[in-house]
Design an enzyme around this catalytic site. Structure first.
Site, short mmCIF file in Angstrom:
data_model
loop_
_atom_site.label_atom_id
_atom_site.label_comp_id
_atom_site.label_asym_id
_atom_site.label_seq_id
_atom_site.Cartn_x
_atom_site.Cartn_y
_atom_site.Cartn_z
CD GLU A 149 -2.73 -0.89 -0.21
OE1 GLU A 149 -3.28 0.23 -0.47
OE2 GLU A 149 -3.22 -1.91 -0.72
CB SER A 235 17.49 -6.99 -10.15
OG SER A 235 17.41 -6.11 -9.08
CG HIS A 364 6.86 -10.01 -11.09
ND1 HIS A 364 8.05 -10.83 -10.61
CD2 HIS A 364 7.77 -8.94 -11.51
CE1 HIS A 364 9.19 -10.49 -10.61
NE2 HIS A 364 9.14 -9.14 -11.23
CB SER A 365 6.87 -6.23 -8.75
OG SER A 365 6.67 -5.56 -9.98
#
Lengths: 472, 358
Positions: A149, A235, A364-365
């Site tokens: 959020e 990453s 996923h993100s």
């Protein structure tokens, strides 16, 4: 062409009748290069449409005379000597089928209602441990929700959740010792949480403030903590796997009672580094536990587009690595499997592979909207009916170790703590500008010193071009 | 101290080669240190023996390293230090470097060998995205400074596309690693020991042409030559030449020929390409007013471009002529055309003359 014949028993038997197939097989002296069947020998009707049902059928294979079955007995007395050792030989030409007649079963302990399945093997978990595990799973849920959020509100730039994979995160961490060195992919913050990383420390990294151990250099969720033996997230996918083999080898050389533990998703197993990591760990006999979170999706790529094997567990044997498939949404099963794997890795100084089956409930993100590529009711199903947190909660509650009061206390206090952590992290000072130039090397090099001076002058001259707060 | 000794105690002999380079041997007394006449691979071998001897937490591994390596650089190491520390790896460069990063991250020294620089690319992700950023991205909580990657590079007369490459430029563009290239056996031993002991990941390219061809008096003891310090190996006034590795042999020949025509050349061995010693080159160009850079790698995007741009920024008003680059052609490294591709002595000599006569 030979492949197609594996798929249908009726096809083969019809061929045998019509074409005298077995006769062809035995009588012909064909060179190894000539195909077993040529086009002219087959009538058009026996050709399967290559694109029908191929993709989504189960991987079960029909019994076929040209394919090696597990139960076949070869002439053991006759052996051949090759560089890899002795190997029996056979005069029957048989291909190992592309898949087993049945998929590798999934180890589970708790059923969907949180009841232990009778006769389950599992390592018992004490009340104290079980309650802690549940609390951490719930904390991870709350943390994911609130940080997600916060990104939506623009307070942090990026986030990715582990929703649906709380059991893998927490139960695996609970099964390890603090000395085991963890090399994560990026969807395992629960392991760090278990080891004692605080909500404030998570928040600091997400905000990249002055208290961030990473010094604000990487995107949110790229946590790392040497204190907690948790290597910094990077990453690129799967790069940690061969590194884990090296870490395991280092621990082996130091004769430590510890192993390397590394995580990867289903998608990551397609990377070359997966092959490199497993092969090196096996050859070097390094104590490494490879945990693959098979959650069904690599961003928008479903596993049916990722590999043709029976998941990842079958790949272990290809490297000479002991493997197990476990229900990743069953905290007790994950705990037992990881605990056992870890013991094997350390005692026997060997790598072990665990495929934890699960589902990525979240996107996923924050840069992804997964409803674009998968059904909303699929997501709902896994979120509600196959929820690992609820499942474990039922078991803990049934044991009388957890109540609704405990539940609401935990969730509200965690939520409060997180909101405070975010507010505090947001207000924290930024990293000083000099941290842009430190740690590229152990000591700042001349060119970096020059560039730092130049940048300082520039910032003083044109402060309006630069964000505020990065004092030295 | 080591470099001082280097200037006075060197005897470098390179027998006649396809490049037409022939070094003049310079003899002088060497004080009390014990030296031995060694070729490049033996000098590197000595450095590795010393590295493993002085740090029990150091490892040497790569393809075929166990029996001594395809270039014999690792001879005797497995027998002496054991297969736990010196071993063959599977044929997988990304695995070799990744494994090395893991070992180094745990505080060990991992000296990994890539069999030919031409095969380093599968490891490029591990080098660029992992090794180079390991310390920075973790806020200095972790580092893999103990990692050193050795690879033979450069023309060998018959290597073609995949046994002759000079990939240094790719790596010079990566903050966080160091790139080191020795010119001779004595330099190689000292630079390799420095690279191994440097707390940063280092890519160390060894000129394979010189493995057997170059013979030099190399001190037997443990010594290090500092990184990021260029060396003026020949003093002059009319033009500065900058190079590294095997190419310096060729450049030195060109300098000798130029001298016969009255041109005084200053020759600099850069040694470390990243981070490179700009001050030494700058000081030299401010003296001579002319710069020529030579490397085997293709001219476009080669490291010579970085040196040229930097020197232009720093020495523009002192320059009497444009910076000259005598480099490989913009082609894959060819086999039968190698003599045409290479930056030869005469190509350099021509460039020296046209720069001086600009």
């Amino acid at each position: 062409m030979a492949i197609w014949f594996a798929r249908s028993r009726t096809l083969v038997s019809s061929l045998r009748q019509n074409l005298g197939l077995s006769a062809i097989f035995i009588k012909h002296n064909y060179s190894s290069r000539r195909p077993v069947f040529t086009n002219s020998q087959l009538s058009p009707r026996v050709f399967l449409d290559p694109f029908s049902s191929y993709r989504h059928e189960s991987t079960a294979v029909e019994t076929h005379p040209y394919l090696v079955q597990q139960s076949d007995h070869e002439d053991d007395a006759q052996e051949l000597d090759f560089p890899g050792g002795k190997v029996g030989y056979t005069s029957e030409m048989k291909f190992i089928p592309e898949s087993s007649s049945r998929r590798i079963p999934c180890y589970r302990v708790l059923n969907e209602h949180g009841k232990i399945i009778s006769d389950s093997d599992f390592i018992p978990v004490s009340e104290k441990l079980a309650v802690r595990m549940y609390e951490q799973m719930a904390t991870l849920q709350v943390m994911d929700h609130i940080f997600y959020e916060a990104q939506r509100q623009g307070r942090i730039s990026f986030y990715l959740t582990s929703v649906g994979e709380e059991a893998i995160n927490i139960a695996s961490a609970a099964a390890l010792s603090p000395e085991d060195v963890v090399l994560p992919q990026y969807r395992e913050p629960g392991v760090l949480l278990w080891r004692g990383f605080t909500l404030e420390e998570f928040a600091n990294q997400c905000f990249g403030n002055k208290a961030d151990y990473g010094k604000g250099r990487q995107m949110p969720i790229h946590y790392g903590s040497n204190q907690h033996n948790y290597f910094t997230v990077s990453s690129p996918i799967a790069t940690q796997l061969p590194q884990a083999a090296g870490v395991g080898y280092a621990l082996k050389m130091e004769k430590k009672n510890a192993c390397a533990v590394t995580f990867i998703g289903d998608g990551g197993t397609s990377e070359g580094d997966f092959h490199a990591g497993l092969n090196f760990a096996a050859v070097m006999e390094a104590p490494v536990v490879f945990i693959c979170r098979n959650n069904g999706w690599a961003i928008s790529t479903h596993i049916s587009e990722q590999f043709r094997s029976d998941g990842i567990v079958v790949k272990g044997q290809a490297y000479g690595i002991r493997s197990i498939r476990v229900d990743g949404n069953d905290a007790l099963a994950v705990y037992s499997a990881v605990r056992s794997a870890r013991e094997m890795a350390v005692k026997e100084q060997r790598p072990v592979l665990i495929e934890a089956m699960t589902y990525r409930v979240g996107h996923h993100s924050t840069s992804d909207d997964s409803t674009k590529y998968r059904a909303a009711d699929e997501i709902q199903y896994w979120k509600m009916s196959r929820n690992p947190v609820n499942r474990f909660k039922k078991w803990v509650e049934d044991n009388g170790w957890w109540s609704e009061e405990d539940e609401s206390k935990l969730r509200s206090s965690t939520r409060k703590q997180l909101l405070q952590a975010i507010q505090a992290a947001e207000k924290w000072e930024k990293q000083p500008l000099t941290e842009l130039f430190n740690d590229v090397y152990d000591v700042k090099t001349k060119n970096l010193e020059e560039q730092e001076l130049g940048l300082k002058e520039l910032v003083e001259k044109q402060p309006q071009d630069y964000p505020l707060g990065f004092h030295n | 101290m080591a470099s001082l000794l280097g200037r006075f105690c060197r005897k470098l002999v390179v027998p006649g080669s396809a490049h037409g380079a022939r070094m003049v041997s310079t003899t002088s007394s060497c004080g009390s240190e014990t030296v031995k006449s060694l070729n490049l691979y033996s000098a590197i071998n000595q450095a590795l023996h010393i590295a493993l001897e002085t740090d029990p937490r150091s490892y040497v591994f790569g393809e075929d390293v166990g029996f001594g390596g395809v270039f014999r650089c690792t001879t005797g190491l497995a027998e002496r230090f054991g297969k736990n520390r010196v071993f063959n790896t599977p044929l997988c460069e990304q695995g070799i470097v990744g494994f090395g990063i893991g070992l180094a991250a745990m505080g060990n020294r991992a000296v990994v060998e890539i069999q030919f620089a031409d095969y380093i690319y599968p490891a490029f992700d591990q080098i660029v995205n992992e090794a180079a950023k390991f310390r920075y991205r973790s806020g200095n909580q972790f580092n893999c400074g103990g990692l050193t990657i050795r690879a033979p590079y450069g023309a060998v007369g018959h290597g073609g596309h995949y046994h002759s490459q000079s990939p240094e430029a790719f790596f010079c563009h990566v903050p966080g690693i160091k790139v080191v290239i020795p010119r001779s056996p004595r330099e190689a031993k000292g630079l390799l020991l420095s690279s191994i002991r440097d707390p940063n990941p280092v890519v160390f390219f060894e000129p394979k042409w010189l493995y057997r061809q170059a013979v030099e008096e190399v001190p037997e003891h443990d010594y290090m030559i500092p990184l990021s310090e260029a060396e003026v190996i020949r003093e002059g006034n009319d033009i500065t030449l900058v190079g590294w590795g095997a190419q310096l042999t060729v450049m030195e020949q060109a300098c000798l020929d130029a001298e016969k025509e009255g041109i005084s050349c200053e020759l600099i061995d850069l040694k470390t390409l990243l981070p490179w010693d700009k001050e030494t080159v700058e000081a030299s160009v401010k003296k001579t007013g002319r710069l020529l850079i030579s490397h085997e790698a293709p001219v476009t995007g080669g490291f010579g471009a970085e040196i040229s741009a930097t020197i232009l920024e720093r020495c523009f008003l002192k320059l009497e002529a444009p910076v000259s680059r005598v480099c490989g052609l913009d082609t894959p490294f060819p086999l039968v055309f190698e003599p045409f591709y290479m930056p030869t002595k005469n190509k350099i000599l021509d460039a020296i003359k046209s720069t001086v006569n600009y």
